[in-house]
Write a protein that holds these residues in place. Structure first.
Motif, PDB file in Angstrom:
ATOM      1  N   UNK A  49      42.337  50.928  -7.579  1.00 24.50           N
ATOM      2  CA  UNK A  49      42.001  49.631  -7.975  1.00 24.50           C
ATOM      3  C   UNK A  49      41.603  48.799  -6.881  1.00 24.50           C
ATOM      4  N   UNK A  50      42.004  48.652  -5.864  1.00 21.66           N
ATOM      5  CA  UNK A  50      41.464  47.943  -4.720  1.00 21.66           C
ATOM      6  C   UNK A  50      39.896  48.371  -4.259  1.00 21.66           C
ATOM      7  N   UNK A  51      39.866  49.827  -4.229  1.00 21.19           N
ATOM      8  CA  UNK A  51      38.663  50.361  -4.085  1.00 21.19           C
ATOM      9  C   UNK A  51      37.375  50.142  -5.146  1.00 21.19           C
ATOM     10  N   UNK A  52      37.931  50.116  -6.591  1.00 18.61           N
ATOM     11  CA  UNK A  52      37.138  49.877  -7.370  1.00 18.61           C
ATOM     12  C   UNK A  52      36.743  48.213  -7.395  1.00 18.61           C
ATOM     13  N   UNK A  53      37.689  47.525  -7.045  1.00 19.94           N
ATOM     14  CA  UNK A  53      37.147  46.221  -6.953  1.00 19.94           C
ATOM     15  C   UNK A  53      36.094  45.861  -5.701  1.00 19.94           C
ATOM     16  N   UNK A  54      36.420  46.626  -4.476  1.00 11.05           N
ATOM     17  CA  UNK A  54      35.566  46.380  -3.565  1.00 11.05           C
ATOM     18  C   UNK A  54      34.115  47.112  -4.044  1.00 11.05           C
ATOM     19  N   UNK A  55      33.942  47.931  -4.587  1.00 13.35           N
ATOM     20  CA  UNK A  55      32.858  48.707  -5.204  1.00 13.35           C
ATOM     21  C   UNK A  55      32.002  47.658  -6.168  1.00 13.35           C
ATOM     22  N   UNK A  56      32.754  47.127  -6.884  1.00 10.48           N
ATOM     23  CA  UNK A  56      32.292  46.364  -7.866  1.00 10.48           C
ATOM     24  C   UNK A  56      31.244  45.030  -6.969  1.00 10.48           C
ATOM     25  N   UNK A  57      32.552  44.543  -6.275  1.00 12.10           N
ATOM     26  CA  UNK A  57      31.889  43.404  -5.332  1.00 12.10           C
ATOM     27  C   UNK A  57      30.664  43.787  -4.660  1.00 12.10           C
ATOM     28  N   UNK A  58      30.690  44.984  -3.760  1.00 15.24           N
ATOM     29  CA  UNK A  58      29.296  45.404  -3.221  1.00 15.24           C
ATOM     30  C   UNK A  58      28.401  45.332  -4.050  1.00 15.24           C
ATOM     31  N   UNK A  59      28.453  45.954  -5.267  1.00 12.65           N
ATOM     32  CA  UNK A  59      27.448  46.316  -6.227  1.00 12.65           C
ATOM     33  C   UNK A  59      26.733  44.835  -6.375  1.00 12.65           C
ATOM     34  N   UNK A  60      27.601  43.661  -6.709  1.00 11.82           N
ATOM     35  CA  UNK A  60      27.007  42.412  -7.201  1.00 11.82           C
ATOM     36  C   UNK A  60      26.427  41.854  -5.707  1.00 11.82           C
ATOM     37  N   UNK A  61      26.608  42.250  -4.535  1.00 14.06           N
ATOM     38  CA  UNK A  61      26.095  41.700  -3.203  1.00 14.06           C
ATOM     39  C   UNK A  61      24.593  42.410  -3.247  1.00 14.06           C
ATOM     40  N   UNK A  62      24.661  43.658  -3.563  1.00 18.85           N
ATOM     41  CA  UNK A  62      23.316  44.422  -3.304  1.00 18.85           C
ATOM     42  C   UNK A  62      22.523  44.156  -4.438  1.00 18.85           C
TER      43      UNK A  62
END
Length: 62
Positions: A49-62
């Protein structure tokens, strides 16, 4: 007193209590094992879940 000199009822009671003790020991062992497996799975899920949150967060930044 030798085992073969015991009455049949005593032998059956000893067998019954032996099976009961083994069943209780197996139940306790399985409960302990399931608790450890549950903790390990919970840790893995939190990691995912923490990896998924991090991926979603980075997706929003890019």
């Amino acid at each position: 007193m030798q085992f073969k000199n015991w009455s049949v009822s005593k032998k059956i009671w000893v067998l019954l209590f032996g099976v009961l003790a083994l069943t209780l020991a197996a139940g306790f062992g399985m409960t302990t094992y399931i608790g450890r497996v549950e903790a390990q799975v919970r840790s893995e899920i939190q990691n995912y879940e923490s990896r998924i949150r991090l991926a979603v967060q980075w997706r929003g930044v890019a």
